[in-house]
Design an enzyme around this catalytic site. Structure first.
Site, PDB file in Angstrom:
ATOM      1  N   PHE A 147       0.845  -1.205   0.000  1.00  0.00           N
ATOM      2  CA  PHE A 147       0.000   0.000   0.000  1.00  0.00           C
ATOM      3  C   PHE A 147       0.878   1.252   0.000  1.00  0.00           C
ATOM      4  CE2 PHE A 147      -1.885   3.365   2.671  1.00  0.00           C
ATOM      5  CZ  PHE A 147      -3.022   3.680   1.919  1.00  0.00           C
ATOM      6  N   TYR A 148       1.843   1.309   0.912  1.00  0.00           N
ATOM      7  CA  TYR A 148       2.682   2.503   1.009  1.00  0.00           C
ATOM      8  C   TYR A 148       3.591   2.648  -0.210  1.00  0.00           C
ATOM      9  CZ  TYR A 148       0.923   3.090   5.716  1.00  0.00           C
ATOM     10  OH  TYR A 148       0.091   3.287   6.792  1.00  0.00           O
ATOM     11  N   GLN A 149       4.134   1.565  -0.712  1.00  0.00           N
ATOM     12  CA  GLN A 149       4.969   1.648  -1.906  1.00  0.00           C
ATOM     13  C   GLN A 149       4.158   2.114  -3.106  1.00  0.00           C
ATOM     14  OE1 GLN A 149       6.900  -2.246  -1.851  1.00  0.00           O
ATOM     15  NE2 GLN A 149       8.768  -1.312  -1.044  1.00  0.00           N
TER      16      GLN A 149
ATOM     17  N   HIS B 155       2.007   4.261  -3.022  1.00  0.00           N
ATOM     18  CA  HIS B 155       1.891   5.704  -2.855  1.00  0.00           C
ATOM     19  C   HIS B 155       3.254   6.403  -2.837  1.00  0.00           C
ATOM     20  CE1 HIS B 155      -2.445   5.837  -2.412  1.00  0.00           C
ATOM     21  NE2 HIS B 155      -2.345   4.733  -1.686  1.00  0.00           N
TER      22      HIS B 155
END
Length: 167
Positions: free
Chosen positions: A140-142, A144
């Site tokens: 998820f963070y990657q 973004h």
């Protein structure tokens, strides 16, 4: 289809948080039992997404101050920074979405709001820092734009200058 009517506001400790269920026992337990104590002790700030009419809490995240050791940053980024032992950061401590809103983009909305708050802060910070709980959170963070630390693959960061360009 109408767009969701979400507002993101600071948590009011008087609001009932018991109905919030993200599916992560640790995140739910923290939100139900601990968050107001951490706010009162000034170790975190909590922001919630409320759905109208209501308000019904459908998501939350926490922010706190942090630092990143300069030696932990990739060399191409570290060489552009002052030679202090560490650089200031904002830690996104927790981020969770109620099961009723999962898959509707609220996680991204909460993340964008956290980045915007970090960018608006009067105190300087180099990056937004997160500790992902698992591989799904890392993805998820990657997605973004966050970068993982080589020595700590579950800890990721996004330089706020990069976030500002994206927002």
């Amino acid at each position: 289809m109408t767009s969701p009517a979400w507002r993101i506001v600071p948590l009011d400790p008087a609001w009932d948080r018991r109905a919030f269920i993200s599916g992560s026992p640790a995140l739910d337990r923290y939100f139900h039992q601990q968050v107001t104590q951490d706010i009162r002790r000034r170790v975190t700030a909590c922001f919630v997404a409320v759905e109208e009419p209501g308000p019904q809490i459908v998501g939350y995240y926490t922010l706190a101050s942090a630092s990143i050791a300069l030696a932990d940053l990739p060399p191409d980024l570290a060489k552009r920074l002052p030679r202090y032992p560490s650089v200031p950061a904002v830690r996104l401590g927790r981020l969770a979405v109620d099961q009723t809103c999962q898959g509707r983009g609220l996680g991204g909305v909460l993340l964008a709001d956290a980045l915007a708050r970090a960018l608006r802060a009067d105190i300087a910070a180099y990056a937004l820092l997160v500790d992902a709980k698992d591989a799904t959170a890392v993805a998820f963070y990657q997605h973004h734009g966050f970068l993982a630390f080589a020595s700590q693959p579950l800890t990721l960061f996004l330089p706020l200058a990069t976030a500002q360009a994206l927002l």
